[in-house]
Design a protein around this motif. Sequence first.
Motif, short mmCIF file in Angstrom:
data_model
loop_
_atom_site.label_atom_id
_atom_site.label_comp_id
_atom_site.label_asym_id
_atom_site.label_seq_id
_atom_site.Cartn_x
_atom_site.Cartn_y
_atom_site.Cartn_z
N UNK A 200 19.80 -26.80 -52.12
CA UNK A 200 19.59 -26.10 -53.38
C UNK A 200 18.20 -25.51 -53.49
N UNK A 201 17.65 -25.06 -52.36
CA UNK A 201 16.35 -24.41 -52.39
C UNK A 201 16.48 -22.98 -51.86
N UNK A 202 15.50 -22.18 -52.17
CA UNK A 202 15.39 -20.86 -51.53
C UNK A 202 13.92 -20.67 -51.21
N UNK A 203 13.66 -19.93 -50.14
CA UNK A 203 12.28 -19.82 -49.68
C UNK A 203 11.91 -18.36 -49.48
N UNK A 204 10.69 -18.03 -49.86
CA UNK A 204 10.15 -16.69 -49.62
C UNK A 204 8.96 -16.85 -48.69
N UNK A 205 8.99 -16.08 -47.59
CA UNK A 205 7.99 -16.28 -46.54
C UNK A 205 6.89 -15.23 -46.60
N UNK A 206 5.74 -15.60 -46.06
CA UNK A 206 4.60 -14.69 -46.01
C UNK A 206 4.93 -13.40 -45.26
N UNK A 207 5.69 -13.53 -44.17
CA UNK A 207 6.03 -12.36 -43.36
C UNK A 207 7.32 -11.70 -43.82
N UNK A 208 7.76 -12.00 -45.02
CA UNK A 208 9.01 -11.49 -45.61
C UNK A 208 10.24 -12.03 -44.90
N UNK A 209 10.23 -11.99 -43.54
CA UNK A 209 11.35 -12.54 -42.78
C UNK A 209 12.69 -11.96 -43.20
N UNK A 210 12.73 -10.65 -43.40
CA UNK A 210 14.02 -10.00 -43.66
C UNK A 210 14.74 -9.83 -42.33
N UNK A 211 16.07 -9.80 -42.37
CA UNK A 211 16.83 -9.58 -41.14
C UNK A 211 16.73 -8.11 -40.79
N UNK A 212 16.08 -7.78 -39.67
CA UNK A 212 15.71 -6.38 -39.43
C UNK A 212 16.91 -5.46 -39.24
N UNK A 213 18.03 -5.98 -38.73
CA UNK A 213 19.14 -5.08 -38.46
C UNK A 213 20.19 -5.10 -39.57
N UNK A 214 19.87 -5.75 -40.68
CA UNK A 214 20.80 -5.74 -41.82
C UNK A 214 20.23 -4.87 -42.94
N UNK A 215 21.11 -4.28 -43.72
CA UNK A 215 20.66 -3.49 -44.86
C UNK A 215 20.11 -4.42 -45.94
N UNK A 216 19.43 -3.83 -46.92
CA UNK A 216 18.90 -4.61 -48.03
C UNK A 216 20.02 -5.40 -48.70
N UNK A 217 21.15 -4.73 -48.92
CA UNK A 217 22.27 -5.41 -49.56
C UNK A 217 22.70 -6.61 -48.72
N UNK A 218 22.87 -6.40 -47.42
CA UNK A 218 23.34 -7.50 -46.57
C UNK A 218 22.30 -8.61 -46.44
N UNK A 219 21.04 -8.23 -46.48
CA UNK A 219 20.00 -9.25 -46.48
C UNK A 219 20.18 -10.17 -47.67
N UNK A 220 20.41 -9.58 -48.84
CA UNK A 220 20.52 -10.40 -50.04
C UNK A 220 21.85 -11.14 -50.08
N UNK A 221 22.89 -10.55 -49.47
CA UNK A 221 24.22 -11.14 -49.56
C UNK A 221 24.46 -12.21 -48.50
N UNK A 222 23.58 -12.27 -47.50
CA UNK A 222 23.86 -13.09 -46.32
C UNK A 222 24.17 -14.55 -46.65
#
Lengths: 282, 379
Positions: B76-98
């Motif tokens: 039940x946690x979520x984490x935000x990282x210093x380097x953002x750590x977004x999935x580079x090959x996924x769209x913004x939508x898919x990043x959030x939906x993953x």
Amino acid sequence: MSAAKPRKRASGWSLFIYVALAAYAASAIFPVLLVVYNSIKSKKAIFGQPLSLPGPGTIDFRGYETVWEAANFPRYFLNSGIVTLGSLGLTLLFGVMAAYALTEFRFRMSRWLSLYITIGLMVPIRLGTVAILKLVMALGLMNTPTALILVYTAMNLPVTVLILSVFMNTVSQDLKNAARVDGAGEYRILFGHVIPLIRPAIATVAVFTMIPVWNDLWFPLILANSEATKTVILGAQQFVGQYFKDWNAMLAALTLSIVPTLILYLLFSRQLIAGLTRGAVK
Amino acid sequence: MADLTLSNIVKNYGPVEVLKNIDLHVPDGEFVVFVGPSGCGKSTLLRAIAGLEDLSGGSIKIGGEDVADRAPAQRGIAMVFQTYALYPHKSVFDNMAYGLKLARRPRDQIRAEVMKVAKILELEALLDRKPAQLSGGQRQRVAIGRAIVRDPKVFLFDEPLSNLDAALRGQMRIEIADLHARLKATMVYVTHDQIEAMTMADRIVVLNAGRIEQQGAPLELYHHPANLFVAGFLGAPSMNFVPARAIGASAAGAEIEVEGIGRLTVPVDGAPAAGTALTLGLRPHDFSLERGGMDCEIDTVLVEPLGHETIVYGALRDGGPRMTIALEGGPLLRTGVKTRFRFDPADCHLFGPDGIAYRRRKQHFTPLASGASEQGANP
Ligand SMILES: Nc1ncnc2c1ncn2[C@@H]1O[C@H](COP(=O)(O)OP(=O)(O)OP(=O)(O)O)[C@@H](O)[C@H]1O
Ligand SMILES: [Mg+2]
């Protein structure tokens, strides 16, 4: 003013580098070219003027005819393909998983395991030929492509694991952790997130492991020399008997065997160059 | 929403103790900020809470449930990282939906959730882009959006703004504070930035070498640091420390003697025995040219006029301890001359030989409910 000087020196230096590299490339390509253009010369011309290019009087495709008629060459090509792709697939699969485990997880024997794999890099596998032969016989795998696939996989794993480990270390830890927080399992992180990011490294490893396997003569000769399991390189040797040598056919067979490697290189070259330069810079 | 309880957390990397017996309780809905010098274990502690790091000892409870054996996604946690750590090959939508996809939530529900969060963070126009096509600020917003979509009980932020430029950092700081007010979620936030810590936190936890040095409300820590470390760490420019010696105690506080300043009485509780070696602490901002019952002469070395204030660097008497002084406005001061600065003994901090502070008597702020300003009553 002061900026011009280093630039001048740099251009002199890069000229030197280009000359050295060109010389190296020429010396590497020369024997290959020799094989290729001698393969379409008559036997007399091969021995008479081995260095001269084929001309109207000396051109002769007899070697290719012999190869086409005499031997089971399509079969040999197929065997080479099965062995190469089979060992490549296994090498990459196990190499990727081992590299991930060794870089990502800390477990009791991980240091020793890395060392063990590094030792595999230093000991040539051909030293163990006798033991391998005994093992393959005991397993009843003589004259099967399976034997070759297993041997080549073992042969290529150390270097594969080592190269892939270096590249996997460059994948952001935060990215993997973000995927973990999102609920991805380790296999999904490896295959879905890490591998897409190190594709150039995988292409590099693929080419570098594939070519020696395709070109190998030793293990096919020892483990799989039956007519049904011969590889192209081994097949080409039939033209070099003790009393009779058909150089035309031999050179033609070797030329043909270069083609798949060449196609492969063209397919992978962009990724390959990306992989090599990144490895060099980091 | 839930509270977070850490009991006796220990983490070793081989022989190195990185976290040493950390105890902490974060009540539901609180915004807690971890600060501390680089390498003190802030990120390690955050990763331990997230389940990304195996503990060597201790337990973690989120909402009263022990989560030690749960995978990160099950905590039940979520984490935000210093380097953002977004999935580079996924769209913004898919990043959030993953995360929701992996949790096998129905497709239309995922869509609704992501759209709702995208609206809050004004990301709707960017949903089809790849992370590489976003600016730093937008990437960090997506990373925060990805965390919100998971609807966590506890948010974990690891220096989320440190890769942004100053202007954007200020803006995102307000956005995160606003988000906290809106979601009323429990948040744990790691930062190097004093301003972030002071402005965003309900409570600051100061870590040093794997231990909690002090925790409390930002102004409580600022005005009543428990020891030399916290006193020196919080506040910019940081507090000046001057060696002192106790000569006696009175009802008014501790009488001390300071070389280069003279005798003064600091109003603190629990006065030290005569002869004890002490450290006097003076915040740069507590000096002025006119006000205050004490003065001291400083050899100024450098004067930095910033407009709204002027920072003076110098030394207390010849070769004495280095001093930093911050004055309001832009008084005309020259470098290389001796200048007298005044201060009030009630503003001084006093530390014993073990570095522990004597409790100051001056009340620097009163609870907001009374309507008083936070700076409180000056005598
Ligand atoms: N994988 C590891 N192996 C060994 N030591 C580690 C490892 N990860 C972190 N450490 C050590 O643990 C300590 C705490 O690291 P951590 O990343 O938590 O620091 P931090 O407080 O987040 O620092 P920063 O403010 O620089 O981010 C450091 O001294 C670091 O050297
Ligand atoms: Mg950190």
